[in-house]
Design an enzyme around this catalytic site. Sequence first.
Site, PDB file in Angstrom:
ATOM      1  N   TRP A 110       0.816  -1.213   0.000  1.00  0.00           N
ATOM      2  CA  TRP A 110       0.000   0.000   0.000  1.00  0.00           C
ATOM      3  C   TRP A 110       0.852   1.267   0.000  1.00  0.00           C
ATOM      4  O   TRP A 110       0.493   2.255  -0.649  1.00  0.00           O
ATOM      5  CB  TRP A 110      -0.969  -0.011   1.178  1.00  0.00           C
ATOM      6  CG  TRP A 110      -2.048  -1.039   1.007  1.00  0.00           C
ATOM      7  CD1 TRP A 110      -2.196  -2.199   1.692  1.00  0.00           C
ATOM      8  CD2 TRP A 110      -3.097  -1.012   0.035  1.00  0.00           C
ATOM      9  NE1 TRP A 110      -3.282  -2.903   1.224  1.00  0.00           N
ATOM     10  CE2 TRP A 110      -3.856  -2.190   0.208  1.00  0.00           C
ATOM     11  CE3 TRP A 110      -3.464  -0.110  -0.963  1.00  0.00           C
ATOM     12  CZ2 TRP A 110      -4.959  -2.493  -0.582  1.00  0.00           C
ATOM     13  CZ3 TRP A 110      -4.571  -0.401  -1.747  1.00  0.00           C
ATOM     14  CH2 TRP A 110      -5.307  -1.586  -1.555  1.00  0.00           C
ATOM     15  N   ASP A 192      -0.861   7.002   7.309  1.00  0.00           N
ATOM     16  CA  ASP A 192      -2.035   6.199   6.970  1.00  0.00           C
ATOM     17  C   ASP A 192      -2.144   5.093   8.011  1.00  0.00           C
ATOM     18  O   ASP A 192      -1.291   4.209   8.095  1.00  0.00           O
ATOM     19  CB  ASP A 192      -1.842   5.622   5.563  1.00  0.00           C
ATOM     20  CG  ASP A 192      -2.973   4.695   5.125  1.00  0.00           C
ATOM     21  OD1 ASP A 192      -3.836   4.347   5.961  1.00  0.00           O
ATOM     22  OD2 ASP A 192      -2.987   4.309   3.942  1.00  0.00           O
ATOM     23  N   LYS A 216     -11.678  -1.717   8.605  1.00  0.00           N
ATOM     24  CA  LYS A 216     -10.766  -2.624   9.307  1.00  0.00           C
ATOM     25  C   LYS A 216     -11.175  -2.691  10.783  1.00  0.00           C
ATOM     26  O   LYS A 216     -11.830  -3.621  11.209  1.00  0.00           O
ATOM     27  CB  LYS A 216      -9.321  -2.143   9.190  1.00  0.00           C
ATOM     28  CG  LYS A 216      -8.879  -1.819   7.771  1.00  0.00           C
ATOM     29  CD  LYS A 216      -8.753  -3.041   6.889  1.00  0.00           C
ATOM     30  CE  LYS A 216      -8.152  -2.684   5.553  1.00  0.00           C
ATOM     31  NZ  LYS A 216      -8.073  -3.817   4.619  1.00  0.00           N
TER      32      LYS A 216
END
Length: 390
Positions: A110, A192, A216
């Site tokens: 990511w 992030d 999540k």
Amino acid sequence: MQNSNLYNLRNFSGGPGVLPQCVLQQLSEEIINVPEMNLSLLGISHRSDWFANVVVELEQRFLQLLNLSADEYKVLFLQGGATQQFAQIPYYFYDYNKQAKPEYIVSGYWSRLAFVEAQNIISNNHKIQNPINKIWDGENIKFEHLPSQNDIVCNDNAAYLHYISNETVEGLQFNFIPNENSKNPNLLRIIDMSSDLLSRPIEANKFGIIYAHAQKNLGPAGITVIIIRKNLYENKQNLGWCSAFDYYKQAEKNSIYNTPPVFAIYTTLLVLRWMQNEIGNLQNMEKINNQKAALLYNVLDEIYQQNQFYIPQVPEKYKESRSIMNVSFHLQNAEITQKFLQQAEQQAKLFGLKGHRSLGGIRASIYNAMPLKSVELLADFLRDFWNKNK
């Protein structure tokens, strides 16, 4: 009905993740009727006083859990996921006139995407090449561990430092703040935390921006939480970009500039109520998450030492880099991997264990709401499958 409820708590998917059972129960009732509104949750207006109070309470709970001041920080509930922030952040905070480059740590799948997106945004807008410093890249070591504090050296005039705290694909998680002792006291750190926000305590006031999509630890897909120091957007008004992407305009309207996802925001509020009422604080949440992760890593390491039947993505010698949210590992070939996945789901009723498409293998995501009992069942299955197939 009871069995299906039980299986909700055995969802090891990387996202959307498992939600607390009490939250699912309340939602199942309020989709039909929210008592104080006499309306379905799905039919309540985003312009209602009820929803405005939901947003206010949710912001307050985030600030309380992270020990942040409402005078200094604002919490926004936007859309577009973390992927939108990959583009929005460099657009907002790259200063061409100062010629100060952003700095990125590429620690996994990511963060590599975040780097590429930022590179494209700045290059396309300012017509320059290589506008970003990649100060560490783990691709050549196949992302099997994270950098040390000594590996991270930022330029004193960096526009900002961006990194991802927890890489869900590889199962890597930072346990320190990179470049914490920077010579630049005003270094803008942007992180992030999509997959580990509120999973453990952090020094949140050392960051200018913390962002996370919800699916999540926080709630269902649909919202992105942006925790931003107010002076970062107060000084950047009227950029001439899309208004919905403007932090200042969204803050001015308290995240209700345009139609927000009422259901996702309300669900996130229920999750934070559960955390504060049932868990108490982030210190307690971390203890629970450490216990769950240790159960799985101990089994994987024990069996690896005997015959390498399970191969952890992050080797034991790099255990300081291991994630307590996502445990990734491999079996010896595709055939035994497929057998593992089939038996896990069909026989043990353990769902969502297939690894990310970019890496393959197995991934057990054990987010906040995953019960210890479910992790114990997975640990038992790991041993049983090994005994029958070694």
